[in-house]
Design a protein around this motif. Structure first.
Motif, short mmCIF file in Angstrom:
data_model
loop_
_atom_site.label_atom_id
_atom_site.label_comp_id
_atom_site.label_asym_id
_atom_site.label_seq_id
_atom_site.Cartn_x
_atom_site.Cartn_y
_atom_site.Cartn_z
N VAL A 109 -11.34 -16.75 -33.91
CA VAL A 109 -11.50 -16.93 -35.35
C VAL A 109 -12.97 -17.15 -35.71
O VAL A 109 -13.45 -16.65 -36.74
N GLU A 126 -14.48 -13.92 -36.20
CA GLU A 126 -14.03 -13.29 -37.45
C GLU A 126 -14.70 -13.93 -38.67
O GLU A 126 -14.96 -13.25 -39.67
N TYR A 152 4.30 -18.77 -33.82
CA TYR A 152 3.38 -18.47 -34.92
C TYR A 152 3.60 -19.40 -36.10
O TYR A 152 2.64 -19.90 -36.71
N SER A 159 -2.04 -20.85 -36.19
CA SER A 159 -2.31 -19.45 -35.86
C SER A 159 -3.75 -19.12 -36.23
O SER A 159 -4.46 -19.91 -36.87
N GLU A 180 -4.71 -17.00 -38.40
CA GLU A 180 -4.81 -16.94 -39.85
C GLU A 180 -4.86 -18.34 -40.47
O GLU A 180 -5.59 -18.59 -41.44
N ASP A 181 -4.08 -19.25 -39.91
CA ASP A 181 -4.13 -20.63 -40.39
C ASP A 181 -5.53 -21.20 -40.27
O ASP A 181 -6.05 -21.84 -41.21
N PHE A 216 -8.44 -19.55 -39.88
CA PHE A 216 -9.39 -18.83 -40.74
C PHE A 216 -9.30 -19.34 -42.17
O PHE A 216 -10.31 -19.67 -42.81
N GLU A 217 -8.08 -19.42 -42.71
CA GLU A 217 -7.90 -19.80 -44.10
C GLU A 217 -8.29 -21.25 -44.35
O GLU A 217 -8.81 -21.59 -45.42
#
Length: 799
Positions: free
Chosen positions: A681, A684, A770, A775, A777-778, A780-781
């Motif tokens: 992450v 990213e 997940y 995750s 995405e968790d 990153f957000e």
């Protein structure tokens, strides 16, 4: 009652008579200590008392068969045994009752355990091993009933290892494995699972263990009919009795008041266990408990009049006295005189112990009274301070807490004042505080250098291998270079562990050093504790982190507290190996770090992100003495890693973080399997112009000794802790360390936050993982939201 005993060597009647009378003297002394000790509790001089009255005679018999090099793993009623082997005096027993913190006065725990918890010193003043073959040994007791059982198994197994493994230099620890481990337990505590697990395991392993069950028919106030099937532990263990075709136990049943029969029983048990490495169970029946369970209540409330009368008649000391007179070893008049003299001696010992306990406190009292008088003379609130001074001056037997309490209260009356007298009081408080820190809070961890680091080296062209190969090759060199190292656990032997980290090593090093164990985590841990206490370097493998729960009681109550509760006089340098995190399903993907971290203070808890780091931890731990839990990443064994050329030399520092990526915008802290997601992450995040710093904790206990995380926060001014434990678990622990201890709050521009797993255990399957754990995405957000709050123009709202 029979009048002859079988002894190893023929002795004269006079010599035998002398031994008998000396035994009776010890029995009477011990009983008088119990009686007087109870009174000390009831008068308020001691907080609580639990004594060995009613168990004196069988313990004398056990002591006769106990040899130098042997070990005891018992429970809190064995004071007569300790006296009989010369390891406990009446004065020391009372010092323990008063919680004397002077180790010379109270060698059992320096006041850290309540009375009745016994040990001998395995280490010298420098923390080095003494020659355990030159003394009779007792491992340090713990209160949880049957908690001593798993450790007992390991103490016995050490003899089997020493007898069957060549090349171990162990002159201080063994004579060809001839040592016996002696266990004791109350009959009611045989209901505990730890008892049954240990009994079964010892029968399987065939180790030299003699297990004594003191049977007085009660467990606290609860009769044996509520405790044990058929009300008889030896009866229901008959299936364990060995025969010509099967290994098992030798089971001996004997009356607890029958001195000659007891001596015969224990000599027989010692001979069998010592020579044949066969475990022996001795069921000592018809014992009594004259004062009830403890000073917390009277046994007259729950015993019938018939039972109470029977106990008076069958008191083992009473029966012993009758036997002595019947066999003309002495007469009633001489025994009366002996008992009278013993009462006097015990009263003197009690008084000496109390005076020794009180003496340093009275000296401190004199100091504080003088100091308070000085401060009162220079303070505008002198009248109030003088009142405190008079209060402590009139206390003839103050506790240390009373002294420091009035000194601290005095400071309230000097707020805003400045004087030399006040400074003198402050200095006294500081000095006294340090002294009590040593007396009550020292020796939780062994003082050792954990910061050594040896980095891995690689050839210029190196192929990557499955990470399990790194572990396998590292364990290979460990067993090659450490003759006293061994590993055991479920599937650890024949198949080389479930992830093949020990592949082929049993064939190379033998079944005693790389071995399978049954499905019994509590005793796997106990094997490790006991063997570590006898100079071996065991690695106890618990297959998955979830199953550590089965042995957490032993880790918490026994292993983690050992060095502390003995004030540095015993150690058990055990490595507990397990694997966990990020698998799938409620029972195989646990991250029970919150419970573990809070329950095993006194151990290291290490969370390597890959197998190279894990190998470095194992290498390092074998040079240290603090016990440790190493949690390997369960989903990392098939990932590729470079194989170091200096594998046997690498060392991962303990208590040191590692910065994997430097950044300027936010500090991301994590460990273990989740860290790999955080690293991805972080890459990213650069696509949206967020430069994250990524820190691998590596070691949860101890934690970030160099305070590198706060240095990172000082630069980034933002902090996010990512963890797959439950909310308020390891992430809360990390925040407390960083904010409270490292004072990182001073550098924060936004609220420090955590990102954790859900409160429930992870659901099964990839989707379950997940939606249950953090995750990519968790993460990153979450990071993006923090940056949006900081600079909404640069980082517009994401969702």
């Amino acid at each position: 009652m029979q009048s002859e005993t079988q002894t190893e060597n023929s002795i004269s009647f006079d010599e035998f008579k002398s031994q008998v009378l000396e035994d009776y003297k010890i029995a009477v002394t011990s009983r008088e200590c119990s009686l007087l000790g109870r009174r000390e509790v009831l008068t308020g001089k001691a907080k609580f008392g639990i004594f060995g009255d009613g168990k004196e005679v069988p313990q004398l018999a056990m002591a006769k068969a106990f040899k130098n090099g042997d070990f005891r793993s018992g429970y809190y009623r064995d004071q007569t045994f300790m006296m009989a082997i010369g390891a406990l005096t009446p004065e020391q027993l009372f010092a323990g009752l008063y919680a004397d913190t002077n180790l010379d006065n109270e060698p059992m725990s320096a006041g850290r355990q309540m009375g009745g918890h016994f040990m001998t010193h395995s280490l010298d003043e420098n923390g080095e091993w003494k020659n355990l073959m030159e003394q009779k040994n007792s491992s340090s007791d713990i209160s949880p009933t049957a908690g001593q059982m798993p450790r007992l198994l390991g103490l016995a197994q050490a003899s089997k290892i020493y007898r069957n493994v060549d090349g171990i230099s162990a002159e201080k620890f063994t004579d060809n494995g001839n040592e016996v481990a002696w266990g004791t337990i109350g009959n009611a505590s045989t209901s505990e699972g730890h008892f049954w697990e240990t009994i079964n395991a010892a029968g399987v392993l065939q180790v030299p263990m003699v297990m004594s069950v003191w049977d007085d028919e009660y467990g606290i106030s609860v009769h044996a009919r509520h405790q044990t099937t058929k009300e008889n532990i030896s009866e229901i263990l008959k299936g364990f009795q060995r025969d010509e075709e099967h290994d098992g136990y030798e089971i001996i049943v004997v009356e607890g008041w029958n001195y000659p029969a007891l001596v015969d029983a224990y000599e027989k048990a010692s001979s069998i266990a010592r020579a044949e490495h066969c475990p022996v169970l001795i069921h000592v029946q018809q014992l009594t408990q004259p004062q009830g369970h403890s000073t917390s209540g009277s046994h007259e409330r729950y015993k019938s009049e018939d039972r109470l009368n029977w106990e008076k008649e069958h008191d083992c000391n009473v029966k012993f006295r009758e036997w002595i007179i019947e066999n003309n070893f002495s007469n009633a008049e001489d025994l009366d005189a002996m008992e009278k003299e013993i009462k006097k001696q015990v009263r003197t010992a009690k008084s000496n112990a109390w005076n020794n306990y009180l003496k340093p406190t009275l000296a401190r009292k004199k100091q504080v009274v003088e100091l308070l008088g000085k401060v009162a003379g220079s303070s505008s609130n002198g009248n109030f301070i003088n009142s405190l001074k008079e209060k402590i001056a009139n206390d003839r037997e103050p506790l240390k807490k009373d002294l420091i309490s009035v000194a601290r209260q005095t400071l309230r009356y000097t707020i805003g004042e400045s004087s030399a007298e006040k400074d003198e009081l402050l200095n006294w408080l500081s000095e006294f505080g340090e002294e009590n820190k040593d007396e009550y809070s020292s020796h939780l961890y062994i003082d050792e250098n954990t910061l050594t680091e040896v980095l891995p080296e690689y050839d210029e062209e190196v192929d990557e291998v499955d990470a399990r190969i790194i572990l396998r090759e590292n364990f290979d060199q460990i067993f090659e270079n450490h003759a006293n190292a061994l590993i055991f656990g479920e599937d650890a032997g024949e198949i080389g562990d479930v992830n093949q980290g020990l592949e082929g090593l049993q064939n190379k090093y033998g079944k005693f050093r790389v071995s399978d164990a049954g499905i019994r985590e509590a005793t796997i841990l106990g094997q490790g504790i006991g063997m570590a206490m006898r100079g071996l370097r065991p690695i106890a493998e618990i297959q998955y982190l979830d199953y550590v729960m089965y042995c957490l009681q032993g880790m918490s109550d026994d292993l983690a507290t050992l060095h502390y509760r003995t004030k540095g006089m015993q150690k058990a340098p055990l490595i507990v190996r397990t694997r966990g995190h990020r698998l799938e399903g409620i029972w195989h993907s646990g991250s029970q770090m919150a419970g573990i971290l809070n329950l095993v203070r006194g151990m290291y808890v290490l969370v390597p992100r890959n197998m190279t780091k894990a190998a470095g931890f194992y290498n390092h731990l074998l040079e240290l003495d603090t016990p440790a839990l190493v949690i390997e990443c369960l989903n990392g064994y098939r990932l590729k890693e470079k194989l170091p050329t200096n594998l046997k030399d690498i060392k991962t520092p303990i208590g040191v973080t590692e910065t994997l990526k430097e950044g300027t915008d936010i500090t991301l802290v994590s460990y273990g399997s989740t860290l790999r997601i955080v690293e991805e992450v972080a890459k990213e995040l650069t696509q949206v112009d967020i430069d994250a710093e990524v820190i691998d904790v590596q070691s949860l206990l101890p934690f970030d000794i160099n305070h590198d995380i706060v240095k990172s926060v000082q630069k980034t001014n933002r902090l996010l802790v990512i963890d797959e434990d439950v909310p308020g678990g390891a992430s809360a622990y990390i925040l407390q360390k960083v904010l409270d201890e490292q004072n990182a709050y001073r550098y924060l521009d936004s609220k420090p936050q955590t990102l954790t797993a859900k409160e429930h255990r992870p659901a099964y399957g990839t989707d379950g993982d997940y939606f249950s754990k953090p995750s990519a995405e968790d993460i990153f957000e979450k990071v993006y939201a923090i940056m949006h709050e900081t600079n909404p123009n640069k980082y517009p709202k994401l969702r």
